[in-house]
Design a protein around this motif. Sequence first.
Motif, PDB file in Angstrom:
ATOM      1  N   SER A 375       0.822  -1.208   0.000  1.00  0.00           N
ATOM      2  CA  SER A 375       0.000   0.000   0.000  1.00  0.00           C
ATOM      3  C   SER A 375       0.855   1.258   0.000  1.00  0.00           C
ATOM      4  N   ARG A 376       1.913   1.257   0.794  1.00  0.00           N
ATOM      5  CA  ARG A 376       2.788   2.427   0.825  1.00  0.00           C
ATOM      6  C   ARG A 376       3.512   2.612  -0.502  1.00  0.00           C
ATOM      7  N   ALA A 377       3.997   1.522  -1.081  1.00  0.00           N
ATOM      8  CA  ALA A 377       4.684   1.627  -2.362  1.00  0.00           C
ATOM      9  C   ALA A 377       3.718   2.069  -3.462  1.00  0.00           C
ATOM     10  N   ARG A 378       2.479   1.606  -3.378  1.00  0.00           N
ATOM     11  CA  ARG A 378       1.466   2.022  -4.351  1.00  0.00           C
ATOM     12  C   ARG A 378       1.222   3.523  -4.259  1.00  0.00           C
ATOM     13  N   GLN A 379       1.225   4.042  -3.044  1.00  0.00           N
ATOM     14  CA  GLN A 379       1.027   5.485  -2.876  1.00  0.00           C
ATOM     15  C   GLN A 379       2.186   6.263  -3.488  1.00  0.00           C
ATOM     16  N   VAL A 380       3.409   5.799  -3.268  1.00  0.00           N
ATOM     17  CA  VAL A 380       4.572   6.466  -3.859  1.00  0.00           C
ATOM     18  C   VAL A 380       4.466   6.452  -5.383  1.00  0.00           C
ATOM     19  N   GLU A 381       4.066   5.320  -5.926  1.00  0.00           N
ATOM     20  CA  GLU A 381       3.910   5.217  -7.377  1.00  0.00           C
ATOM     21  C   GLU A 381       2.885   6.215  -7.901  1.00  0.00           C
ATOM     22  N   LEU A 382       1.754   6.322  -7.218  1.00  0.00           N
ATOM     23  CA  LEU A 382       0.678   7.191  -7.694  1.00  0.00           C
ATOM     24  C   LEU A 382       1.017   8.668  -7.500  1.00  0.00           C
ATOM     25  N   VAL A 383       1.835   9.004  -6.507  1.00  0.00           N
ATOM     26  CA  VAL A 383       2.320  10.379  -6.392  1.00  0.00           C
ATOM     27  C   VAL A 383       3.126  10.750  -7.632  1.00  0.00           C
ATOM     28  N   ALA A 384       4.026   9.849  -8.040  1.00  0.00           N
ATOM     29  CA  ALA A 384       4.827  10.101  -9.242  1.00  0.00           C
ATOM     30  C   ALA A 384       3.937  10.157 -10.488  1.00  0.00           C
ATOM     31  N   THR A 385       2.944   9.266 -10.550  1.00  0.00           N
ATOM     32  CA  THR A 385       2.031   9.257 -11.695  1.00  0.00           C
ATOM     33  C   THR A 385       1.251  10.556 -11.776  1.00  0.00           C
ATOM     34  N   TYR A 386       0.788  11.041 -10.627  1.00  0.00           N
ATOM     35  CA  TYR A 386       0.040  12.298 -10.600  1.00  0.00           C
ATOM     36  C   TYR A 386       0.915  13.455 -11.092  1.00  0.00           C
ATOM     37  N   ARG A 387       2.126  13.550 -10.571  1.00  0.00           N
ATOM     38  CA  ARG A 387       3.001  14.645 -10.983  1.00  0.00           C
ATOM     39  C   ARG A 387       3.331  14.564 -12.471  1.00  0.00           C
ATOM     40  N   GLN A 388       3.559  13.333 -12.959  1.00  0.00           N
ATOM     41  CA  GLN A 388       3.853  13.171 -14.382  1.00  0.00           C
ATOM     42  C   GLN A 388       2.653  13.564 -15.232  1.00  0.00           C
ATOM     43  N   THR A 389       1.445  13.234 -14.782  1.00  0.00           N
ATOM     44  CA  THR A 389       0.240  13.595 -15.516  1.00  0.00           C
ATOM     45  C   THR A 389       0.081  15.103 -15.604  1.00  0.00           C
ATOM     46  N   VAL A 390       0.360  15.796 -14.505  1.00  0.00           N
ATOM     47  CA  VAL A 390       0.264  17.257 -14.504  1.00  0.00           C
ATOM     48  C   VAL A 390       1.299  17.855 -15.453  1.00  0.00           C
ATOM     49  N   LEU A 391       2.543  17.370 -15.371  1.00  0.00           N
ATOM     50  CA  LEU A 391       3.584  17.902 -16.254  1.00  0.00           C
ATOM     51  C   LEU A 391       3.253  17.631 -17.716  1.00  0.00           C
ATOM     52  N   THR A 392       2.711  16.455 -17.998  1.00  0.00           N
ATOM     53  CA  THR A 392       2.329  16.136 -19.369  1.00  0.00           C
ATOM     54  C   THR A 392       1.224  17.060 -19.864  1.00  0.00           C
ATOM     55  N   SER A 393       0.292  17.390 -18.982  1.00  0.00           N
ATOM     56  CA  SER A 393      -0.777  18.309 -19.374  1.00  0.00           C
ATOM     57  C   SER A 393      -0.214  19.689 -19.695  1.00  0.00           C
ATOM     58  N   TYR A 394       0.764  20.147 -18.905  1.00  0.00           N
ATOM     59  CA  TYR A 394       1.419  21.417 -19.209  1.00  0.00           C
ATOM     60  C   TYR A 394       2.091  21.361 -20.585  1.00  0.00           C
ATOM     61  N   GLN A 395       2.783  20.262 -20.835  1.00  0.00           N
ATOM     62  CA  GLN A 395       3.475  20.112 -22.117  1.00  0.00           C
ATOM     63  C   GLN A 395       2.490  20.147 -23.278  1.00  0.00           C
ATOM     64  N   GLU A 396       1.380  19.454 -23.150  1.00  0.00           N
ATOM     65  CA  GLU A 396       0.413  19.395 -24.239  1.00  0.00           C
ATOM     66  C   GLU A 396      -0.184  20.766 -24.533  1.00  0.00           C
ATOM     67  N   VAL A 397      -0.431  21.547 -23.491  1.00  0.00           N
ATOM     68  CA  VAL A 397      -0.954  22.899 -23.712  1.00  0.00           C
ATOM     69  C   VAL A 397       0.090  23.760 -24.412  1.00  0.00           C
ATOM     70  N   GLU A 398       1.335  23.710 -23.930  1.00  0.00           N
ATOM     71  CA  GLU A 398       2.396  24.497 -24.557  1.00  0.00           C
ATOM     72  C   GLU A 398       2.577  24.098 -26.024  1.00  0.00           C
ATOM     73  N   ASP A 399       2.583  22.793 -26.298  1.00  0.00           N
ATOM     74  CA  ASP A 399       2.750  22.325 -27.675  1.00  0.00           C
ATOM     75  C   ASP A 399       1.609  22.811 -28.561  1.00  0.00           C
ATOM     76  N   ALA A 400       0.381  22.747 -28.034  1.00  0.00           N
ATOM     77  CA  ALA A 400      -0.774  23.177 -28.824  1.00  0.00           C
ATOM     78  C   ALA A 400      -0.736  24.680 -29.079  1.00  0.00           C
ATOM     79  N   LEU A 401      -0.356  25.469 -28.052  1.00  0.00           N
ATOM     80  CA  LEU A 401      -0.251  26.915 -28.242  1.00  0.00           C
ATOM     81  C   LEU A 401       0.802  27.254 -29.300  1.00  0.00           C
ATOM     82  N   GLY A 402       1.936  26.562 -29.242  1.00  0.00           N
ATOM     83  CA  GLY A 402       2.970  26.784 -30.243  1.00  0.00           C
ATOM     84  C   GLY A 402       2.511  26.384 -31.630  1.00  0.00           C
TER      85      GLY A 402
END
Length: 503
Positions: A375-402
């Motif tokens: 359970s603890r390792a799963r939480q660590v994994e999902l924290v990283a997944t959440y942060r990666q999802t947010v960063l990817t969303s930023y990238q997609e917006v920047e790419d689309a604006l460009g």
Amino acid sequence: MQHHNLDTARIGPRRDPLNPAGRSHAPLALAVALAASLGGCSLTPAYHRPSIAPVGAWDTQAAQPALQGEPPATVRSDWWRHFASPELDRLMERSLSDSFTLQAAVARVRQAEGSARTAAAPLAPSLSLSGTAGASSGSTSSPTRNVLAQASYELDFWGKNRAAAGSGVALARASAFDAGTVAMTLSASVADEYFTVLSLRERLGIARQQADDARKVLALIQAQRSAGTATDLQLRQQETSIAGLDAAVPALVQQLKVAQDALAVLTGRPPEGFTVEGASLDNVLRPAVSPDLPPQLMALRPDVQAAEARLVSANFDIGAARAAFFPSLSLSASGGLRAAGAGSIFPPVAIADAAAGLLAPLFDGGRLGGQLKVSRARQVELVATYRQTVLTSYQEVEDALGAIANARAQEALQEGGATSAQHAAALAMTQYRLGSADYLSVLTTQQALYQARDSLAQTRLTHLEAIVSLCRALGGGFGRADLQFAAAPTSRSAPLQSQEKSR
């Protein structure tokens, strides 16, 4: 042909996206309230949203004056209406009601909702009723009948059941936002394929028109050849040019067929007999989309919210895994009536029983410790997944604006180039007829005109696809609180009804 009613996904205003079937969560809420009222000690760690590097504004600013004096468009759950295409509106409504991919996503939401109810069941007492009939001990003539009610309840002192219920609800939320992600992707795909169909039809028209114009020049050259003022080389060169223009048509026809078939499937229709009315992109507006600020994006994109909901679920799972180490106390009670047969002179007898049970883990071979580690390792994994999802969303917006900014600049340049090529081709043809220009000038300007018009059509498509990408990157309106996926039977033979949209 017989039509069958299907459960479909629809988008509507001001409904809870976490209750996609529109059913009441009152039993679940009552159970949670009951557990909370009993107090107890919760071992679930306090949840804190993972920190993300702050971003104040987008690097690329693609804002432009709105077309036809309209205000800048905002991304909402009917963002496609900004393109001012009634046919696209109809296709989008069909896809959101008849897409089997979206229907499967809605079914998964219902499954998660049912699992959440199952996980919350231990928070409420269980009650059962049983009845028996049989002969009394030592008697063959006086059968007895028993009616017994049984109740049991586990005191959730350590919060294990509350944590399991919270985890189930969070997973149901994640599943609902997953359905929003499917709807977001589906709507963007429908828009892309529709614009591709229109662009290919426009390019087909350009290729055929250029081939017809080239044939007119060929007829002129043939006449001049008969008069001795044109050469065989000029004749063969023009025939070669026409062959090249004709050869481009089958490839464009095939691409058009593939795009139209894909659009049919996206709307839940078979490719056979499916057609699109539009012939070009001339009547499609290219709206100026006003992007939300980066911090707001996390509340707009359903995939980001789904990632956070799974992280919340994992946080509850840690609490449940911790609580499993402690004893559990269960209360049970039973009561009922025992009566002899119909001919007995004895009245019914009341029976009752009550008990309490304590179950404490002593030795389990490391099972509980292993579950807590998972359970603890799963939480660590999902924290990283959440942060990666947010960063990817930023990238997609920047790419689309460009992409929007570059496509807009490229389209403006190519519009000027196509206009110049048109004038040059007309001038070269006029001079050729008058004998003041050679055939090579005509051939060169014709080829340049075709390439300029075809490139402009492709750039217009790229511009529209970039706008669609931006709407998708901003969540497509499917991450807002007004999202609803409701089950409603519909018939394919029934006319499409316009849906109320949230503004």
